[in-house]
Design a protein around this motif. Structure first.
Motif, PDB file in Angstrom:
ATOM      1  N   TYR A  30      13.391   5.693  -4.062  1.00 37.84           N
ATOM      2  CA  TYR A  30      14.715   6.111  -3.590  1.00 37.84           C
ATOM      3  C   TYR A  30      15.502   6.770  -4.731  1.00 37.84           C
ATOM      4  O   TYR A  30      16.150   7.802  -4.542  1.00 37.84           O
ATOM      5  N   ILE A  65       3.661   7.219  -4.002  1.00 35.03           N
ATOM      6  CA  ILE A  65       4.691   8.262  -3.874  1.00 35.03           C
ATOM      7  C   ILE A  65       5.366   8.547  -5.219  1.00 35.03           C
ATOM      8  O   ILE A  65       5.787   9.669  -5.474  1.00 35.03           O
ATOM      9  N   ILE A  84       0.860  -1.183   0.000  1.00 35.12           N
ATOM     10  CA  ILE A  84       0.000   0.000   0.000  1.00 35.12           C
ATOM     11  C   ILE A  84       0.894   1.230   0.000  1.00 35.12           C
ATOM     12  O   ILE A  84       1.710   1.402   0.898  1.00 35.12           O
ATOM     13  N   SER A  85       0.759   2.052  -1.009  1.00 38.09           N
ATOM     14  CA  SER A  85       1.612   3.239  -1.091  1.00 38.09           C
ATOM     15  C   SER A  85       0.793   4.512  -1.073  1.00 38.09           C
ATOM     16  O   SER A  85      -0.320   4.562  -1.573  1.00 38.09           O
ATOM     17  N   GLY A  86       1.402   5.541  -0.485  1.00 39.46           N
ATOM     18  CA  GLY A  86       0.757   6.855  -0.475  1.00 39.46           C
ATOM     19  C   GLY A  86       0.876   7.545   0.866  1.00 39.46           C
ATOM     20  O   GLY A  86       0.388   8.659   1.046  1.00 39.46           O
ATOM     21  N   LYS A 109      14.278   2.855   5.903  1.00 37.84           N
ATOM     22  CA  LYS A 109      13.695   1.756   6.691  1.00 37.84           C
ATOM     23  C   LYS A 109      13.990   0.401   6.085  1.00 37.84           C
ATOM     24  O   LYS A 109      13.600  -0.616   6.629  1.00 37.84           O
ATOM     25  N   GLY A 110      14.651   0.376   4.939  1.00 38.97           N
ATOM     26  CA  GLY A 110      15.114  -0.919   4.447  1.00 38.97           C
ATOM     27  C   GLY A 110      14.578  -1.391   3.118  1.00 38.97           C
ATOM     28  O   GLY A 110      15.134  -2.303   2.521  1.00 38.97           O
ATOM     29  N   THR A 111      13.495  -0.771   2.633  1.00 35.76           N
ATOM     30  CA  THR A 111      12.918  -1.311   1.388  1.00 35.76           C
ATOM     31  C   THR A 111      13.827  -1.058   0.179  1.00 35.76           C
ATOM     32  O   THR A 111      13.841  -1.854  -0.758  1.00 35.76           O
TER      33      THR A 111
HETATM   34  C1  6PG Z   1       4.946   4.678   0.246  1.00 37.07           C
HETATM   35  C2  6PG Z   1       6.294   4.874   0.847  1.00 37.07           C
HETATM   36  C3  6PG Z   1       6.323   4.348   2.237  1.00 37.07           C
HETATM   37  C4  6PG Z   1       7.508   4.841   3.041  1.00 37.07           C
HETATM   38  C5  6PG Z   1       8.638   3.863   3.041  1.00 37.07           C
HETATM   39  C6  6PG Z   1       9.990   4.371   2.676  1.00 37.07           C
HETATM   40  O1  6PG Z   1       4.939   4.067  -0.811  1.00 37.07           O
HETATM   41  O2  6PG Z   1       3.962   5.130   0.809  1.00 37.07           O
HETATM   42  O3  6PG Z   1       7.266   4.238   0.098  1.00 37.07           O
HETATM   43  O4  6PG Z   1       6.201   2.976   2.152  1.00 37.07           O
HETATM   44  O5  6PG Z   1       7.833   6.132   2.783  1.00 37.07           O
HETATM   45  O6  6PG Z   1       8.627   3.355   4.332  1.00 37.07           O
HETATM   46  O7  6PG Z   1      10.600   4.896   3.764  1.00 37.07           O
HETATM   47  P1  6PG Z   1      12.168   5.053   3.995  1.00 37.07           P
HETATM   48  O8  6PG Z   1      12.582   6.213   3.143  1.00 37.07           O
HETATM   49  O9  6PG Z   1      12.230   5.393   5.452  1.00 37.07           O
HETATM   50  O10 6PG Z   1      12.858   3.790   3.675  1.00 37.07           O
END
Ligand code: 6PG
Length: 488
Positions: free
Chosen positions: A199, A374, A135-137, A269-271
């Motif tokens: 990123y 995002i 889920i993104s946003g 956070k690792g993604t």
């Molecule tokens: C989204 C974001 C969300 C979050 C991540 C990345 O799609 O809503 O990607 O999942 O911002 O946790 O965060 P970091 O920059 O802390 O790794």
């Protein structure tokens, strides 16, 4: 408290985990026609707070897993919104104890896709359906309409599809930003790559800002105007839009631009790291995403940066002769590098699909990223067109629209990378993207020499351009070539 055994099964969907993301998703669900939402949180206070603050949502609160299950109509459907990792496993275990075969458990967190594959397999044993959904946003998207990337079994999609469609963001053409991505971990895999692209996009924008600031001397507020202007063209996207907002922000305490008082150490956070680790094991070059991830790591090593500050840079001051022309070059370099990042990200999705046996429609993925998430951007329409016209094309950036954009932008891109190198301004994402572009279009690569070296020290063998077979040169003997078994 309601007696669990007598609680009426009035809710068609439930949410477990009522921190900001979970609460907002629950409110979004409740605001849609036909939904009645059960809510449960480990600590009772959060549940009560949400219910009292949002009477309009007519939430059905539950204070135990038993009661939560009892309030849900069958097939019971629950979305877990807790911190990825052990907490997710604990909630899944608790739900499987009170749910029945045919019910659906959805993990809406940022889980690692291999965890999702593992969980899906384990939950399937109980006859319950498990769906890992990216889920993104962010918080806002959860409330007003996120982009949703669900995996899991087909059976679950019959019940889940209409519910998720009701809360997802809507693309400009009216399509909801959700699709059944594929089985088991497919949804979380695609969300992982989404974050990797996020990123890269963010780092590229940051490099563009840095180059403009140091090359032209413009203030953050002035550069905000540049980004606002860019947001009206082919770069139009959420991340460009918010960059203008961030650069315009003034710190109330000091009166300085906020960007100048924020510590320059980027968190993660690792993604992004998962995306790169996975790409490495799949053998997919996602160099733009990797550089963006490493750039965050480099920024967050203050001791090394303090030691590195003693190292010399170029002697001359960096000042561009024609600010407007330089800014236009940077814009083109940004667009070209962004094309590389997306092309690499989609390569990783395709490779993941092959590896894990998912049938993923790349055009559908680009469509569900057009709103809510995002990385939403105007040019995702172009990606959807490219994959729609030629789903099996080997290289997105070679599709006509992108090849044309790269051909128009490459001279500017090179000028920017040269300027950055000469000025001593780090531009890892710009320059690695350009190196990828030149690598992928090269007729011949020095990989031939690498093969020769491998054969020299390890008898790893090589193939020839002029005849089939596998060969080895007797380097320590008379240096003749022998046909070799490819066993190394
Ligand atoms: C989204 C974001 C969300 C979050 C991540 C990345 O799609 O809503 O990607 O999942 O911002 O946790 O965060 P970091 O920059 O802390 O790794």
């Amino acid at each position: 408290m309601t007696d669990a055994s007598t609680a009426p099964a009035v809710a068609n969907i439930g949410v477990v985990g009522l921190a900001v993301m979970g609460s907002n998703l629950a409110r979004n669900l409740a605001s849609r026609e036909g939904n009645t939402v059960a809510v449960f949180n480990r600590s009772r206070d959060k549940t009560d707070l949400l219910v009292s603050e949002h009477p309009e949502a007519e939430f059905v609160p539950a204070y135990s897993y038993e009661e939560f299950a009892a309030t849900l109509a069958k097939p019971r459907t629950a979305i877990i919104m807790v911190k990825a990792g052990a907490a997710t496993d604990a909630v899944i275990t608790a739900l499987t104890e009170v749910f029945e075969p045919g019910d659906i458990i959805v993990d809406g967190g940022n889980a690692l896709f291999t965890d999702t594959i593992r969980r899906e397999k384990a939950v399937r044993e109980t006859g319950i359906n498990f769906v890992g959904a990216g889920i993104s946003g962010g918080e806002e998207g959860a409330l007003t309409g996120p982009s949703i990337m669900p995996g899991g079994p087909d059976e679950s999609w019959v019940t889940l599809g209409p519910i998720l469609r009701s809360i997802a963001a809507v693309a400009p053409d009216g399509e909801p930003c959700v699709t059944h991505v594929g089985h088991d971990g497919a949804g979380h895999f695609v969300k992982m790559v989404h974050n990797g692209i996020e990123y890269a996009d963010m780092q590229l924008i940051a490099e563009a800002y840095d180059l403009i600031r140091r090359g032209t001397g413009k203030t953050p507020a002035e550069i905000a105007d540049v980004f606002a202007e860019w947001n009206t063209g082919e770069l139009e996207s959420y991340l460009i839009e918010i960059t203008a907002e961030v650069l315009r922000q003034v710190d109330a305490a000091t009166g300085q631009p906020l960007v100048d008082v924020i510590l320059d150490q980027a968190g993660a956070k690792g993604t992004g790291a998962w995306t790169v680790q996975t790409a490495l094991s799949l053998g997919v070059p996602v160099s733009g995403i990797a550089e963006a991830t490493f750039a965050r790591s480099l920024s967050s090593r203050p001791d090394q940066r303090a030691a590195g500050a003693a190292l010399p840079g170029p002697d001359e001051e960096f000042e561009v002769a024609d600010a407007d022309a330089f800014i236009e070059d940077v814009r083109q370099a940004l667009f070209a590098s962004k094309i590389v990042a997306y092309s690499q990200g989609f390569d990783e999705i395709r490779a993941g699909a092959e590896q894990y046996g998912w049938s993923i429609d790349l055009a559908a993925i680009s469509k569900i990223w057009r709103a809510g998430c995002i990385i939403r951007a105007q040019f995702l329409n172009r990606i959807a067109d490219a994959y729609g016209e030629a789903p099996d094309q080997p290289l997105l950036m070679a599709a006509p629209y992108f090849a044309d954009a790269l051909s128009r932008g490459q001279a500017a891109w090179r000028r920017v990378v040269v300027a950055a190198a000469q000025a001593g301004i780090p531009s890892p994402a710009f320059s690695s993207s350009l190196a990828y572009y030149d690598g992928i279009r090269a007729e011949r690569l020095p990989a031939a020499l690498v093969q020769g070296q491998r054969d020299f020290f390890g008898a790893h063998t090589y193939k020839r351009i002029d005849k089939p077979g596998t060969f080895h040169t007797l380097w320590s003997g008379d240096r003749t070539e022998v046909e070799a078994e490819d066993t190394h």
